[in-house]
Design a protein around this motif. Structure first.
Motif, short mmCIF file in Angstrom:
data_model
loop_
_atom_site.label_atom_id
_atom_site.label_comp_id
_atom_site.label_asym_id
_atom_site.label_seq_id
_atom_site.Cartn_x
_atom_site.Cartn_y
_atom_site.Cartn_z
N ASN A 107 40.62 72.43 98.28
CA ASN A 107 40.53 73.21 97.05
C ASN A 107 40.94 74.65 97.37
O ASN A 107 40.14 75.43 97.88
CB ASN A 107 39.10 73.16 96.49
CG ASN A 107 38.99 73.85 95.14
OD1 ASN A 107 39.77 74.73 94.79
ND2 ASN A 107 37.99 73.44 94.36
N LEU A 108 42.19 74.99 97.08
CA LEU A 108 42.69 76.32 97.44
C LEU A 108 41.99 77.43 96.66
O LEU A 108 41.80 78.54 97.17
CB LEU A 108 44.20 76.39 97.24
CG LEU A 108 45.05 75.49 98.14
CD1 LEU A 108 46.54 75.77 97.91
CD2 LEU A 108 44.70 75.69 99.62
N ARG A 109 41.59 77.15 95.42
CA ARG A 109 40.87 78.17 94.64
C ARG A 109 39.54 78.52 95.30
O ARG A 109 39.14 79.69 95.35
CB ARG A 109 40.65 77.68 93.21
CG ARG A 109 41.93 77.62 92.37
CD ARG A 109 41.62 77.19 90.95
NE ARG A 109 42.80 77.17 90.12
CZ ARG A 109 43.29 78.22 89.46
NH1 ARG A 109 42.68 79.40 89.56
NH2 ARG A 109 44.37 78.11 88.71
N ALA A 110 38.87 77.49 95.85
CA ALA A 110 37.62 77.75 96.55
C ALA A 110 37.88 78.55 97.83
O ALA A 110 37.09 79.44 98.18
CB ALA A 110 36.92 76.43 96.89
N LEU A 111 38.98 78.26 98.52
CA LEU A 111 39.33 79.03 99.72
C LEU A 111 39.64 80.47 99.37
O LEU A 111 39.34 81.39 100.15
CB LEU A 111 40.53 78.38 100.42
CG LEU A 111 40.30 77.01 101.08
CD1 LEU A 111 41.59 76.51 101.73
CD2 LEU A 111 39.18 77.09 102.13
N ILE A 112 40.26 80.70 98.20
CA ILE A 112 40.54 82.07 97.76
C ILE A 112 39.23 82.83 97.56
O ILE A 112 39.08 83.98 98.00
CB ILE A 112 41.38 82.05 96.47
CG1 ILE A 112 42.79 81.53 96.76
CG2 ILE A 112 41.45 83.45 95.85
CD1 ILE A 112 43.62 81.29 95.51
N GLU A 113 38.27 82.18 96.92
CA GLU A 113 36.97 82.82 96.69
C GLU A 113 36.25 83.14 98.00
O GLU A 113 35.53 84.13 98.10
CB GLU A 113 36.09 81.92 95.82
CG GLU A 113 36.60 81.77 94.39
CD GLU A 113 35.72 80.85 93.57
OE1 GLU A 113 34.71 80.34 94.11
OE2 GLU A 113 36.05 80.63 92.39
N ASP A 114 36.48 82.31 99.02
CA ASP A 114 35.85 82.53 100.33
C ASP A 114 36.66 83.49 101.20
O ASP A 114 36.29 83.75 102.36
CB ASP A 114 35.71 81.20 101.08
CG ASP A 114 34.70 80.27 100.40
OD1 ASP A 114 33.87 80.78 99.64
OD2 ASP A 114 34.76 79.05 100.65
N GLY A 115 37.77 84.00 100.68
CA GLY A 115 38.60 84.94 101.44
C GLY A 115 39.43 84.28 102.52
O GLY A 115 39.90 84.96 103.44
N LYS A 116 39.68 82.99 102.40
CA LYS A 116 40.42 82.25 103.44
C LYS A 116 41.84 81.90 103.01
O LYS A 116 42.60 81.34 103.80
CB LYS A 116 39.67 80.98 103.82
CG LYS A 116 38.31 81.24 104.45
CD LYS A 116 37.59 79.94 104.78
CE LYS A 116 36.23 80.20 105.41
NZ LYS A 116 35.50 78.94 105.70
N TYR B 118 49.03 81.60 96.72
CA TYR B 118 48.67 80.43 95.90
C TYR B 118 49.48 80.40 94.62
O TYR B 118 50.05 79.36 94.24
CB TYR B 118 47.18 80.45 95.58
CG TYR B 118 46.77 79.41 94.55
CD1 TYR B 118 46.68 78.07 94.90
CD2 TYR B 118 46.51 79.79 93.23
CE1 TYR B 118 46.33 77.12 93.95
CE2 TYR B 118 46.16 78.84 92.28
CZ TYR B 118 46.07 77.51 92.65
OH TYR B 118 45.74 76.57 91.72
N TYR B 119 49.56 81.53 93.92
CA TYR B 119 50.27 81.56 92.65
C TYR B 119 51.78 81.37 92.85
O TYR B 119 52.46 80.81 92.00
CB TYR B 119 49.97 82.86 91.90
CG TYR B 119 48.53 82.92 91.44
CD1 TYR B 119 48.01 81.96 90.57
CD2 TYR B 119 47.68 83.93 91.89
CE1 TYR B 119 46.68 82.00 90.15
CE2 TYR B 119 46.35 83.98 91.47
CZ TYR B 119 45.86 83.00 90.61
OH TYR B 119 44.55 83.03 90.21
N GLN B 120 52.29 81.83 93.99
CA GLN B 120 53.71 81.65 94.27
C GLN B 120 54.01 80.18 94.58
O GLN B 120 55.01 79.63 94.13
CB GLN B 120 54.12 82.52 95.47
CG GLN B 120 55.62 82.55 95.73
CD GLN B 120 56.38 83.34 94.68
OE1 GLN B 120 55.85 84.34 94.17
NE2 GLN B 120 57.57 82.92 94.35
N LEU B 121 53.12 79.54 95.36
CA LEU B 121 53.33 78.13 95.71
C LEU B 121 53.14 77.20 94.53
O LEU B 121 53.80 76.17 94.41
CB LEU B 121 52.37 77.73 96.83
CG LEU B 121 52.65 78.26 98.23
CD1 LEU B 121 51.50 77.90 99.16
CD2 LEU B 121 53.97 77.70 98.78
#
Length: 365
Positions: A198-207, A213-216
């Motif tokens: 879950n990339l959105r969850a990784l974004i929230e965790d700063g990872k 993400y938005y580009q991919l």
């Protein structure tokens, strides 16, 4: 004069040794070139055999996936493929590439989780000779190798943050910097990424970087797990049987309907990887004819065999009916009588009793 003659002889000897060494090196280079060419041809054959159109999948969900592929393939935008591990994300990426204008150029696969963090940058972007102690020649990175083609970044969620920044620059500006250099190099590569995280969850965790993400994810495709498309199981098994017939030089024709029904109700926690392993394992002890695939127990009792469904419509003597029924059950277990998932367990009788019935009725595994 004798001394001069001796020196001449030494020069010729050294020259001959040098020529021998050069010839051996050239011969080895030719062999290596042929080996690389053969490997390249083999990989192309495998890629062409492992695309969604070649598999002929019939489920509604996979037809929708194919429609999305056909929509995005002619463009150059990045694609993000999501879904559980083993659902065929690389097959989707290869299909996008082979249906795109870049199909005649390379399709380079990079599994981000397989590369040590300290080597990922040099693997992706390369380095010139002298960049490190002991480097005597340039190292071509994966992006340069994929020039004009497609690079598939599998397990993108495992890419370190520093490399995420470098990748974002490639996507945004079309340039990269090899390790040990300060200047930029242009690159023309399409990027397809995949993840089961879950990339959105990784974004929230700063990872994971939100801009990357938005580009991919300009265009996203979800890879569907096998349990949600049982209609495709038969086609996939046919594909794997063709593959392993070539590999093992055998002539397996298929599998029986009862086993297929059981396979279509199995949950497949390992998805395509698990199904392929099941088929390959069944090949080991089988030479030809029907493939005896073992269906792992998963708490699902599988389909109930209805003997009035058209398979046994004629009236039979009771012993003949028993023989056919037991044979159907044995076919579904690949001939396994005792133990977990065996015919005795399905029939709910003692294994020794079943062995006795099989002997009396002339049933062979």
């Amino acid at each position: 004069m004798i001394v001069a003659s001796t020196f001449t002889a030494r020069d010729i000897t050294n020259q001959s040794a040098h020529e021998v060494a050069m010839n051996e090196a050239l011969a080895k280079a030719n062999v290596d070139h042929e080996r690389v060419k053969l490997e390249h041809d083999r990989m192309l054959a495998e890629i062409n055999d492992a695309t969604l159109p070649s598999l002929g999948l019939t489920s509604t969900k996979m037809k929708r996936v194919m429609q999305k592929i056909e929509q995005v393939a002619p463009t150059d935008i990045s694609v993000l493929i999501t879904g559980e591990a083993g659902t065929g994300k690389e097959i989707i990426a290869r299909t996008v590439h082979l249906l795109s204008p870049r199909s005649k150029n390379r399709f380079i696969v990079v599994k981000c989780s397989d590369l040590p963090a300290e080597l990922i940058e040099s693997e992706l972007f390369g380095y010139p000779k002298g960049a490190f102690t002991g480097t005597y020649r340039d190292r071509i990175g994966r992006f340069e190798a994929a020039e004009g083609g497609t690079i598939f970044l599998d397990e993108i969620g495992d890419l370190p943050l520093l490399l995420q920044s470098r990748l974002q620059r490639v996507l945004k500006e079309g340039v990269y910097t090899p390790v040990g250099e300060s200047g930029h190099r242009p690159v023309d590569v399409r990027v397809i990424a995949a993840t089961d995280k879950n990339l959105r969850a990784l974004i929230e965790d700063g990872k994971f970087r939100s801009d990357l993400y938005y580009q991919l994810s300009l265009f996203s495709i979800e890879s569907i797990p096998l349990r949600d498309r049982p209609e495709d199981i038969g086609k996939l098994i046919d594909h794997f049987i063709r593959k392993f017939n070539r590999k093992f030089k055998k002539n397996i024709s298929g599998l029986d309907d009862t086993t297929l029904l059981r396979l279509q109700t199995y949950a497949y926690p390992g998805n395509l990887w698990e199904l392929e392993s099941m088929v390959e394992r069944a090949f080991i002890g089988t030479s030809n004819g029907v493939l005896p695939i073992q269906v792992p127990p998963d708490g699902n009792p599988g389909p109930t065999l209805n003997v009035f469904d058209g398979r046994l419509t004629e009236f039979l003597p009771f012993e003949e009916y028993q023989r056919k029924y037991i044979q159907l059950v044995l076919d579904s277990t690949g001939g396994k009588v005792s133990g977990e998932g065996g015919a005795a367990e399905i029939l709910q009788i003692h294994p020794q009793t079943l062995f006795s019935k099989m002997k009396r009725l002339g049933i062979k595994r």
